[in-house]
Write a protein that holds these residues in place. Structure first.
Motif, PDB file in Angstrom:
ATOM      1  N   UNK A   1      27.768  38.751  19.826  1.00 12.73           N
ATOM      2  CA  UNK A   1      26.727  39.766  19.638  1.00 12.73           C
ATOM      3  C   UNK A   1      26.263  40.309  20.983  1.00 12.73           C
ATOM      4  N   UNK A   2      25.965  41.592  21.027  1.00 14.86           N
ATOM      5  CA  UNK A   2      25.720  42.316  22.279  1.00 14.86           C
ATOM      6  C   UNK A   2      24.691  41.633  23.187  1.00 14.86           C
ATOM      7  N   UNK A   3      23.542  41.283  22.635  1.00 16.69           N
ATOM      8  CA  UNK A   3      22.465  40.731  23.460  1.00 16.69           C
ATOM      9  C   UNK A   3      22.818  39.370  24.046  1.00 16.69           C
ATOM     10  N   UNK A   4      23.722  38.662  23.381  1.00 13.76           N
ATOM     11  CA  UNK A   4      24.168  37.356  23.873  1.00 13.76           C
ATOM     12  C   UNK A   4      25.379  37.492  24.785  1.00 13.76           C
ATOM     13  N   UNK A   5      26.287  38.383  24.404  1.00 15.65           N
ATOM     14  CA  UNK A   5      27.556  38.499  25.105  1.00 15.65           C
ATOM     15  C   UNK A   5      27.403  38.978  26.544  1.00 15.65           C
ATOM     16  N   UNK A   6      26.517  39.934  26.782  1.00 17.83           N
ATOM     17  CA  UNK A   6      26.385  40.495  28.120  1.00 17.83           C
ATOM     18  C   UNK A   6      26.002  39.440  29.165  1.00 17.83           C
ATOM     19  N   UNK A   7      24.910  38.689  28.963  1.00 17.48           N
ATOM     20  CA  UNK A   7      24.582  37.649  29.946  1.00 17.48           C
ATOM     21  C   UNK A   7      25.613  36.519  29.970  1.00 17.48           C
ATOM     22  N   UNK A   8      26.238  36.259  28.825  1.00 16.60           N
ATOM     23  CA  UNK A   8      27.280  35.230  28.770  1.00 16.60           C
ATOM     24  C   UNK A   8      28.441  35.599  29.697  1.00 16.60           C
ATOM     25  N   UNK A   9      28.917  36.830  29.607  1.00 18.43           N
ATOM     26  CA  UNK A   9      30.022  37.270  30.464  1.00 18.43           C
ATOM     27  C   UNK A   9      29.623  37.272  31.936  1.00 18.43           C
ATOM     28  N   UNK A  10      28.390  37.692  32.208  1.00 20.78           N
ATOM     29  CA  UNK A  10      27.908  37.645  33.591  1.00 20.78           C
ATOM     30  C   UNK A  10      27.972  36.221  34.137  1.00 20.78           C
ATOM     31  N   UNK A  11      27.529  35.261  33.322  1.00 21.57           N
ATOM     32  CA  UNK A  11      27.534  33.870  33.760  1.00 21.57           C
ATOM     33  C   UNK A  11      28.935  33.350  34.031  1.00 21.57           C
ATOM     34  N   UNK A  12      29.862  33.664  33.146  1.00 21.90           N
ATOM     35  CA  UNK A  12      31.243  33.212  33.313  1.00 21.90           C
ATOM     36  C   UNK A  12      31.889  33.865  34.542  1.00 21.90           C
ATOM     37  N   UNK A  13      31.702  35.170  34.673  1.00 19.28           N
ATOM     38  CA  UNK A  13      32.350  35.890  35.775  1.00 19.28           C
ATOM     39  C   UNK A  13      31.723  35.547  37.122  1.00 19.28           C
TER      40      UNK A  13
ATOM     41  N   UNK B   1      31.213  45.995  26.619  1.00 21.03           N
ATOM     42  CA  UNK B   1      30.957  44.812  27.431  1.00 21.03           C
ATOM     43  C   UNK B   1      32.203  44.385  28.210  1.00 21.03           C
ATOM     44  N   UNK B   2      33.369  44.607  27.617  1.00 28.80           N
ATOM     45  CA  UNK B   2      34.614  44.192  28.268  1.00 28.80           C
ATOM     46  C   UNK B   2      34.941  45.039  29.500  1.00 28.80           C
ATOM     47  N   UNK B   3      34.604  46.311  29.441  1.00 32.81           N
ATOM     48  CA  UNK B   3      34.977  47.209  30.540  1.00 32.81           C
ATOM     49  C   UNK B   3      33.809  47.505  31.483  1.00 32.81           C
ATOM     50  N   UNK B   4      32.667  46.931  31.200  1.00 32.51           N
ATOM     51  CA  UNK B   4      31.474  47.168  32.010  1.00 32.51           C
ATOM     52  C   UNK B   4      31.634  46.596  33.418  1.00 32.51           C
ATOM     53  N   UNK B   5      31.322  47.361  34.477  1.00 34.80           N
ATOM     54  CA  UNK B   5      31.378  46.831  35.848  1.00 34.80           C
ATOM     55  C   UNK B   5      30.345  45.709  36.012  1.00 34.80           C
ATOM     56  N   UNK B   6      30.729  44.654  36.740  1.00 43.15           N
ATOM     57  CA  UNK B   6      29.842  43.511  36.932  1.00 43.15           C
ATOM     58  C   UNK B   6      29.475  43.383  38.408  1.00 43.15           C
ATOM     59  N   UNK B   7      28.258  42.913  38.669  1.00 40.82           N
ATOM     60  CA  UNK B   7      27.784  42.761  40.045  1.00 40.82           C
ATOM     61  C   UNK B   7      28.640  41.790  40.844  1.00 40.82           C
ATOM     62  N   UNK B   8      29.241  40.835  40.161  1.00 40.08           N
ATOM     63  CA  UNK B   8      30.077  39.839  40.841  1.00 40.08           C
ATOM     64  C   UNK B   8      31.359  40.450  41.390  1.00 40.08           C
ATOM     65  N   UNK B   9      31.703  41.658  40.913  1.00 41.84           N
ATOM     66  CA  UNK B   9      32.974  42.264  41.294  1.00 41.84           C
ATOM     67  C   UNK B   9      34.120  41.787  40.427  1.00 41.84           C
ATOM     68  N   UNK B  10      33.847  40.788  39.604  1.00 41.98           N
ATOM     69  CA  UNK B  10      34.857  40.273  38.682  1.00 41.98           C
ATOM     70  C   UNK B  10      34.901  41.153  37.427  1.00 41.98           C
ATOM     71  N   UNK B  11      35.955  40.988  36.652  1.00 37.73           N
ATOM     72  CA  UNK B  11      36.075  41.742  35.415  1.00 37.73           C
ATOM     73  C   UNK B  11      36.839  40.923  34.381  1.00 37.73           C
ATOM     74  N   UNK B  12      36.675  41.298  33.137  1.00 33.50           N
ATOM     75  CA  UNK B  12      37.486  40.717  32.080  1.00 33.50           C
ATOM     76  C   UNK B  12      38.863  41.366  32.159  1.00 33.50           C
ATOM     77  N   UNK B  13      39.891  40.540  32.172  1.00 35.12           N
ATOM     78  CA  UNK B  13      41.240  41.053  32.414  1.00 35.12           C
ATOM     79  C   UNK B  13      42.014  41.376  31.146  1.00 35.12           C
TER      80      UNK B  13
END
Length: 401
Positions: free
Chosen positions: A225-237, A268-280
């Motif tokens: 779900x959107x509200x959970x997935x965004x911070x989750x991906x940030x944490x992983x990346x 969420x998959x294609x969103x730029x992240x501050x870490x510079x990492x991305x979902x591949x």
């Protein structure tokens, strides 16, 4: 509707046939992986005498101890199927989906069947037994399986030892690790990060998949779900960046997402992240909790995830949707209901760059990969194409014009 237990007489009948035909004949056909022999004899006998989970365990042991036929040379000879993705080289696009070799015990033996890549797992940080048995059900009339394993896993350390032991002399194929979370864990991000810490710099692992879509771990799919997935991906990346891991990181998603959820996930998959990492990349899809009215098996009402032929069209449409929503900017591994070359071809044309299968192997035997690869190569050639790259997403592109 209930299923009647299998009778011992079926086993004795099969055994009599085997003995009557001659042990030598049986052994030769088993070793050579004769497709007709497996389809008309071995698989029916196996299904009549051994339950789904025991059969799964038997197949793992056969692969682990090299009792399966070798098709690897036959599946690596088609030049029009070779591709390069994430700096990895694939002889052809057909790989083994996660869920089969959960603990990384049998990668070399599975590679001999001709798979271009093998995905191990799902692997959880700590060992856990999964859900109570029975938890695997064959829907023979539908060429499908319902499972509710619940991430049964030997844990990170045991899987790392298994891979080191089996691959230290030879790594015969591309290997992915599918990461899951422990059922009782309250730190979802932490569980996945632990997987990156353990396997991140392993020379035996080529890519990672974050599995947030199994229907058999309570609350897991809520991460999508959107509200959970965004911070989750940030944490992983963020963790991936700190660990200096450069290997590809993919996310495996459910086929049961509605249109709005699909759009959110794509963003969420294609969103730029501050870490510079991305979902591949994306793995599309996991099993479904839906039950098509066409199901005929007496096991169709069992709870769990449905895989196999009934998932095929749902999975292919999901691939097409995610390809369009991401504008083809993120590679997709397509999985769900692939049983022949035409099935694989349709998923590539829908937007998949690679293909995985699992359930069809349980019904059609060890020659399946070789057959699919041969047929897929011919289909591509017959349609006037010379490479995999030419057909990826071709149907999805036409629907958006």
């Amino acid at each position: 509707m209930t299923c009647k237990p299998q009778l011992m007489s079926k086993f004795m009948s099969g055994l009599t046939i085997a003995l009557g035909g001659g042990a030598g004949f049986v052994a030769i056909n088993l070793y050579k992986g004769n497709e007709k022999f497996y389809n008309s004899f071995v698989m029916p006998i196996l299904h009549a005498t051994v339950d789904g989970e025991s059969s799964h365990r038997l197949a793992i042991n056969m692969a682990k101890y090299s009792f399966l036929p070798n098709f690897s040379s036959k599946t690596s000879e088609h030049k029009n199927l070779k591709s390069s993705l994430w700096t990895l080289e694939f002889n052809h696009p057909i790989g083994l989906a996660a869920g089969f070799d959960k603990d990384g015990e049998a990668v070399p033996g599975l590679a001999k069947l001709g798979f271009s890549f093998v995905e191990v797992g799902s692997v959880t940080p700590n060992p856990q037994s999964g859900n109570e048995k029975p938890r695997v059900f064959r829907l023979k009339e539908d060429e499908a399986i319902i499972n509710r394993y619940g991430f049964n896993s030997s844990g990170h350390e045991a899987v790392r030892e298994n891979l080191t032991k089996s691959l230290s002399n030879l790594k015969p194929t591309v290997v992915g690790i599918n990461l899951g979370k422990n059922k009782t864990s309250t730190d979802s991000i932490g569980d996945y990060v632990k997987g990156l810490e353990v396997f991140g710099n392993s020379k035996f692992v080529d890519y990672f998949v974050i599995n947030i879509s199994s229907p058999n771990t309570p609350g897991l799919r809520d991460i999508q779900l959107k509200d959970t997935l965004d911070p989750f991906l940030d944490g992983i990346l963020n963790a991936k960046a700190k660990l200096n891991i450069t290997k590809p990181l993919l996310v495996k998603i459910s086929p049961d997402l509605n249109d709005s959820e699909r759009k959110d996930i794509a963003q969420m998959m294609i969103k730029p992240r501050l870490s510079g990492q991305k979902i591949d990349g994306l793995v599309v899809t996991n099993t479904t909790i839906s039950r098509p009215p066409s199901l005929k098996s007496c096991h169709s009402s069992e709870s769990g995830g449905l895989s196999g032929q009934p998932l095929k069209n749902l999975s292919t449409q999901m691939i097409r949707d995610m390809y369009c929503l991401t504008k083809g900017s993120i590679p997709i591994i397509g999985v769900g209901g692939v049983a022949d070359g035409q099935d694989a071809y349709e998923k590539l044309r829908a937007g998949a760059s690679l293909i995985q299968l699992y359930t069809a192997l349980a019904y059609r035997g060890p020659s399946l990969v070789s057959t699919i690869v041969n047929d897929l190569s011919q289909l591509i050639s017959d349609d006037g194409f010379s490479s995999i790259e030419e057909i990826i997403g071709i149907d999805a592109k036409q629907t958006t014009k």
